[in-house]
Design a protein around this motif. Structure first.
Motif: not given
Length: 491
Positions: A389-400, A460-467
């Protein structure tokens, strides 16, 4: 003050003939439709219903159980040998009886308390004695049965079913989130393909204008015939691209309709509004919120709890255990109902039993080691889930952050490509540019328009992933936990 980038694109249908019979769908409507009719959701809902009813059944079984057994008529006529008197005799019996029983499980002790009353009529005759009996009898009994030196099976069974139902609810909510993500991806794929179709049609129109220009020049003898042939080829290629985009759009729509549970023959079109506004995301807050509320974490915790139950069960293999059964009652019989208890008899029955294992050849120890290994695996899975979970959130944040940069670049490229095309189109009209050169600028414009659309959708998809990863909507600044738990209520 932060820079705001707002790009809004609305697909409007301007021809009544074109939209006749079509169903226009927004993203929210698509998600709601999927949560009602999607085959995946329907299967999960049935699984949720199964665990709910099993739990209801177990809870109902812990209430008092009332049972009535009736034997309205029993007749027997038997020839038997009496070894004590060394003679044969005939016995004839006619009887009718019924038993009313009330059984109450005791969840705190895993025991049972039973109250039984048997009332009957009997007419007996035997040739071995001059005596016979015809009358009524009643037997009232109170029984207590209590296991000893073992775990509470009733309480554990109830807890396991509660965990099963909670896990089913979590799976249902996770599947709903997964469906929302898939529907959103398909929705934007359709939107993207619709935009590509619009862009390809614009390109086709530009090609036709270019062809008309070069045709006039060829007729006037200002340009070679080869230029007209090249322009015609470019126009035909653009027409083919339009047709390919139409086919691809229909294929994606069919997949979309399958996920929504709609008929494949139903005509649909999506209406999308893409607004891009940079969102501030506190990485620490996002991670902590996810670790506190993600359903996968709770599922791993349930796995650990059920693993502990498995150890308790395994430890009961070949266990030392006992049982106490105490029964007291009052029996009466008489030729008339009123006198049944004129001379009552007390009935008592007390039984204490023990089961002592002697040697099991190491079976219990081996099973315990296996159960402990399974529990350690569940504990490791919990730690690994938290890391993931920590890893995915960090990746998504960089992606955004990266996607916002790509949107800026794509928007500038699209503006430059549009300006460059218009300049070179004017050169083409003046005869200072060949059709092949103009074709390059047209292709560049098409690519940049599509790239901007893709960048907007990716954001929009990255924001959805973060949500979905955090269960927190950073655009609206609110938790979506309540929304997720309401998925169970959608029927």
């Amino acid at each position: 003050m932060k820079k705001m980038i707002v790009v809004t694109t609305m697909l409007l249908i301007t021809s009544v003939a074109f939209v006749q019979g079509q169903r226009l769908m927004t993203l929210n409507q698509s998600v709601e439709e999927a949560l009602k009719s999607s085959p995946q959701i329907v299967r999960m809902r049935l699984g949720l219903e199964r665990t709910r009813e099993l739990l209801n059944a177990q809870r109902a079984s812990l209430r008092s159980n009332f049972r009535l057994n009736l034997n309205p008529y029993v007749y027997s006529n038997n020839r038997q040998y009496d070894e004590f008197n060394q003679q044969w005799f005939t016995s004839e019996s006619t009887q009718s009886n019924g038993t009313l029983s009330i059984t109450q499980p005791v969840i705190w002790t895993d025991g049972t308390i039973s109250l039984e009353n048997t009332f009957g009529y009997r007419d007996n005759y035997s040739t071995s004695s001059a005596n016979s009996f015809e009358g009524f009898s009643n037997n009232l009994r109170l029984t207590v049965n209590q296991p000893l030196f073992t775990y509470n099976r009733t309480k554990m069974t109830l807890k396991e079913l509660e965990f099963d139902h909670e896990n089913a609810k979590l799976n249902y909510a996770l599947e709903a989130l997964n469906v929302e993500q898939q529907i959103t991806q398909y929705f934007y794929q359709i939107y993207q393909k619709q935009m590509e179709l619009i862009t390809s049609r614009e390109e086709w129109e530009n090609r036709k204008k270019s062809y008309d220009i070069i045709s006039n020049k060829v007729e006037a003898g200002l340009t070679a015939k080869e230029e007209q042939l090249q322009a015609e080829l470019d126009m035909m290629t653009s027409q083919s691209t339009v047709q390919n985009n139409e086919v691809e759009l229909e294929n994606i729509k069919d997949n979309f309709k399958q996920m929504l549970g709609l008929s494949l023959s139903e005509e649909i079109m999506v209406i999308a509004e893409v607004s891009v506004l940079p969102v501030d995301i506190d990485l620490g807050m996002a991670t902590n919120f996810a670790l506190s509320n993600r359903m996968e974490i709770r599922q791993r915790q349930i796995d650990i709890e059920t693993g502990k139950f498995d150890i308790i069960k395994t430890n009961a293999t070949n266990e030392f255990k006992g049982n106490v059964n105490v029964s007291v009652g009052l029996f009466g019989e008489n030729e008339s109902i009123k006198g049944i208890y004129d001379n009552p008899n007390d009935n008592e029955d007390v039984r204490f039993s023990l089961e002592v294992p002697l040697f099991d050849w190491g079976e219990k120890k081996a099973r315990m080691r296996a159960a402990e290994a399974s529990l350690k695996t569940s504990e490791y899975n919990l730690q690994d889930e938290q890391k993931t979970i920590r890893l995915n959130i960090r990746k998504i944040n960089r992606g955004i952050d990266n996607t916002l940069i790509q949107i800026d670049i794509a928007r500038k490229n699209e503006e430059n490509a549009q300006l460059t095309y218009e300049i070179n189109l004017e050169k083409y009209r003046n005869g200072d540019l060949t059709s092949m050169d103009l074709n390059l600028f047209q292709n560049q414009l098409t690519q940049k328009k599509n790239a901007l659309t893709n960048a907007l959708i990716n954001y929009k998809l990255e924001l959805l992933n973060m949500k979905l990863q955090t269960l927190y909507d950073f655009e609206m600044h609110r938790s979506i936990i309540d929304d997720v738990m309401k998925y169970e209520m959608i029927q």
